[in-house]
Design an enzyme around this catalytic site. Sequence first.
Site, mmCIF file in Angstrom:
data_model
loop_
_atom_site.group_PDB
_atom_site.id
_atom_site.type_symbol
_atom_site.label_atom_id
_atom_site.label_comp_id
_atom_site.label_asym_id
_atom_site.label_seq_id
_atom_site.Cartn_x
_atom_site.Cartn_y
_atom_site.Cartn_z
ATOM 1 N N LYS A 82 -6.837 -22.345 -10.762
ATOM 2 C CA LYS A 82 -6.855 -23.774 -10.476
ATOM 3 C C LYS A 82 -8.236 -24.368 -10.730
ATOM 4 O O LYS A 82 -9.251 -23.776 -10.353
ATOM 5 C CB LYS A 82 -6.415 -24.021 -9.029
ATOM 6 N N SER A 157 -1.226 -30.824 -5.776
ATOM 7 C CA SER A 157 -2.304 -30.836 -6.742
ATOM 8 C C SER A 157 -2.335 -29.582 -7.627
ATOM 9 O O SER A 157 -3.057 -29.533 -8.625
ATOM 10 C CB SER A 157 -3.652 -30.963 -6.028
ATOM 11 N N SER A 181 0.117 -29.294 -1.624
ATOM 12 C CA SER A 181 -0.297 -29.030 -3.005
ATOM 13 C C SER A 181 0.140 -27.690 -3.573
ATOM 14 O O SER A 181 0.060 -27.484 -4.780
ATOM 15 C CB SER A 181 -1.820 -29.153 -3.115
#
Length: 489
Positions: A82, A157, A181
């Site tokens: 990420k 996210s 997320s």
Amino acid sequence: MPLNEICDRPAVEQAALLRNREISAVELLDLHLERIAAVNGVVNAVVTLVPDDARARAREADRRLAAGEPVGPLHGLPVACKDTHDTAGIRTTFGSRALADNVPEADELIIERIRGAGAVVFGKTNVPEFAAGSHTFNDVFGVTRNPYDPNRSAGGSSGGAAAALAAGMTSVADGSDMGGSLRNPASFCNVVGLRPSPGRVPSWPTAVPWATMGVQGPMGRTVADTALLLSAIAGPDPRSPIAIDGDPSVFARPLATDLTGMRIAWSPDLGGAVPVDGAVRDALAPQIPVFEQLGATIQEASPDFGGAEEVFRTLRAWQFHRMLGEVVERSPELFKDSLKWNIDVGRALSGPDVSRAEQLHGRLFERVRRFFERYDALLLPTVQVLPFPAEQEFPVEIDGVRQETYLDWMRSVYFVSATGCPALSVPAAFSPEGLPVGLQIVTAHRAELTALDVGHAFEQATRVGDRRPDLVALGLEAPDVSRLPRSPE
């Protein structure tokens, strides 16, 4: 199996192929890079690549295995991380123009553990700016699109991570979760995401080491893959004051397929606390009897989520202002309006505001603790809506109820965040137009193994997660290596 199918297979199967030396780490990496070249131009999930460095690490992984040296649980698996997690030597932008050229000198703890477990880190996955919001878009890399329908959002996210998993571009994926997320994008992309209890996956470095609203955690195409990654990233660390003790290898044990004797609660709307789109309700309702078929008893029930709204909104805003306030004040023109709004809310908080939120937090935890004395698990919709058009920032209405801010539509997940309980999103159904719908499995504080067992049993009974996107429609027939996003030198 055909080589072009290996990228879509579970990570546990890929790991077995590597250990049995039926495929090399270099070959597996190259297959994933080819898949990225084929579909990433449409999906835009992987935003930075370091293929040369990754190949060197893959060659070393092959050497270690051939030499009979000890190897970790993720040995040789290609992984993209990420873009809010610092990776040494690999650009980490946080989806922000302010950090567009940022190349960290050191890995943060979760990346240390992923690399230490033998994974071959080859790049980064897209995020909304500073992970703010559950739709993945930013001014650095643009929008990540849903592999099941590129006109739709992949969530966020950890949207780049979920889309990359669904499209076979990474074996497993790390993510983070404050307001959903890990869970929202898992639901939107028909993969699995686990929000662990705070401290199960310790974070370091962090400006708020005692905070519990935001956590890091694993994603995978299956529950077993997600558990495998959890076994590598969980465990105590002296640098985190809230880290949970215990041997993380327990998460790699075989998971349950029989739920006989378990008491499971189901709530289609968190006890009436949130609106849920009719298409989501219709998709999930036929799946709930599966748990009875697996031996559990099911009852419609929900804990009292009173106070969760104020707890989450207040502590989130306080944390956003603490972590990002000074950065945004220096260059406000570089940041999206919703992020600046959330920081302004935090700036306006008083001491009594935060104190009241913490009092409500404690009361909420106690009510939910008592609820899980009666039930082993709670089933909820993961997301209140189907994946929405990628051009929208957020849904503005759910079942006739207006959603005023970029946070409002995420209540089905952020109410759970406020409880401190682990929550797993598993593939559960598809809408008539072919859009994924996830089921959220919540268990008692620190009871991640129970969530994994329940999710795995449901997954094996339904096999909804086996349905992969139509990659030919995304361009798989015409790989284009010029689309590979490389890290700046």
